[in-house]
Write an enzyme that holds these catalytic residues in place. Structure first.
Site, PDB file in Angstrom:
ATOM      1  CG  ASN A  79      28.053 -18.441   8.765  1.00  0.00           C
ATOM      2  OD1 ASN A  79      27.867 -17.327   8.277  1.00  0.00           O
ATOM      3  ND2 ASN A  79      27.754 -18.700  10.028  1.00  0.00           N
ATOM      4  CB  CYS A 197      23.993 -24.458  16.319  1.00  0.00           C
ATOM      5  SG  CYS A 197      22.796 -25.775  15.994  1.00  0.00           S
ATOM      6  CB  CYS A 351      28.636 -16.789  28.585  1.00  0.00           C
ATOM      7  SG  CYS A 351      27.270 -15.720  28.075  1.00  0.00           S
TER       8      CYS A 351
END
Length: 393
Positions: A79, A197, A351
């Site tokens: 973050n 994102c 994934c």
């Protein structure tokens, strides 16, 4: 179009407040009256992440009297590239609490209300009702539609922002004066069509660009100055350094704010409305899903596994499961890569989190590879349960 001020002014500013906000007070359009309105305003930030970080800091610095923060997540090292309200010492802390501490450091005169919980159908109306204005910094479609629907049903304006890689968007939605989010996007995009994102990445500084626009719009709404982005969508291309505005008209056929609305209360399930995965992918994963630990057991036992990573090359460079080959999802869905799949080996797809691999699994099964499976939770689960030495992102 100019709009009347959203809130009434506070009775007065203290000497400390006059000193702190002096650069606002000498702007004729803001002045004492505008600053008193900011002091009296109650603004809720939905999310203390990429957009919420700069928005909360600048709302606090501007003197918004009451700031609410709703976020149930904790600070992660990944973050820090963009969520500037948090620091290294905050890793592992609840984001709402970390953000509140930063706000108090910026401006101890602000009253901070922490909602350390997930925003959902059961609490959104009650939480929103305590605020004049909502600043939406969410990064998923289910929450965006819920925020919009709750704001419209409560008659509250909200400032919306969105970011992805080098592109950003911002607007103000206020049903009383213009369109709502559903007028712009009546239906969510097909599952897997728009990466988050976390999957596609975002330029960190883009958060500041869009977050500051959101604060600018919030200040204009609160004080009644300028022309807010009601009925206009601001689109920003950071690579070309280009801003453009697109008119957004109120849709008379909007399901929520149109002439004959069909959505008159919050939906029962916004995740289902937006669809985490398509119906085809959901069907394909039935009895065709394994855990990361099961994959490791298969590998250790010598099972002949053809392990396919369907992420993008940039993600592959960050981390990978041993023995995997990279075949991006797009090449599978287009059929371009189907010839690379063997008929005589156990095909396993993965994934990052399991959404893209589910979509790829549906295409693989349709092509005749009926025994193919995918890994629930993807490489995130692998890192958490099998090999924590791999870097996460």
């Amino acid at each position: 179009m100019a709009l009347p001020p959203l809130v009434e002014p506070a009775a007065e500013l203290t000497i400390d407040e006059i000193r702190r906000y002096s650069r606002h007070l000498i702007i004729p359009d803001v002045g004492m009256d505008g600053q008193k309105r900011l002091k009296n305003a109650k603004v809720l930030a939905v999310g203390a992440g990429g957009l919420g970080s700069p928005a909360l800091l600048y709302l606090a610095a501007a003197g918004v009297g009451t700031l609410g923060i709703i976020d149930f997540d904790t600070v992660d090292e990944s973050n820090l590239q963009r969520q500037i309200i948090h620091g290294v010492s905050d890793v592992g802390r609840p984001k709402a609490e970390s953000a509140a501490d930063s706000i108090r450091e910026i401006n101890p005169l602000v009253n901070v209300i922490i909602h350390n919980t997930a925003l959902d159908r059961d609490n959104v109306m009650e939480i929103f009702s305590g605020y004049d204005l909502i600043v939406d910094g969410t990064d998923n479609f289910a929450t965006r539609y819920m925020v919009n629907d709750a704001a419209v049903l409560l008659g509250k304006p909200y400032v919306w922002g969105s970011i992805y890689r080098f592109d950003g968007q911002a607007s103000v939605f206020w049903e009383e004066h213009g369109p709502c989010y559903r007028c712009l996007y009546p239906e969510p995009p097909p599952p897997g069509m728009v990466p988050s994102c976390a999957e596609g990445g975002v330029l960190g500084v883009l958060c500041a660009s869009i977050g500051s626009i959101q604060v600018n719009e919030a200040i204009k709404l609160i004080t009644g100055i300028g022309e807010p982005l009601v009925g206009r969508l601001m689109v920003y291309d950071a690579l070309e350094m280009e801003y453009r505005k697109i008119k957004v008209r109120k849709d008379p056929n909007c399901a929520l704010c149109g002439e004959n609305p069909t959505v008159t209360e919050l939906l029962e399930d916004y995740e289902d409305f937006c669809g985490a995965v398509s119906a085809e992918a959901e069907e394909a994963t039935l009895n065709a899903t394994i855990t990361a630990r099961e994959l490791k057991d298969w590998q250790d036992s010598g099972k002949d596994v053809f392990l396919v990573d369907v992420r993008e090359p940039a993600e592959w460079e960050i981390n990978r499961i041993p023995g995997a080959v990279l075949i991006p999802k797009g090449e599978i869905l287009s059929g371009e890569a189907l010839s690379r799949f063997p008929q005589d080996r156990q095909i396993v797809l993965h994934c990052k989190s399991g959404v893209r691999s589910a979509e790829a699994l549906a295409a693989i099964k349709q092509a005749g590879f009926k025994d193919a499976v995918h890994v629930q939770g993807g490489i995130v689960s692998w890192v958490n349960t099998v090999d924590p030495s791999l870097p996460s992102y």
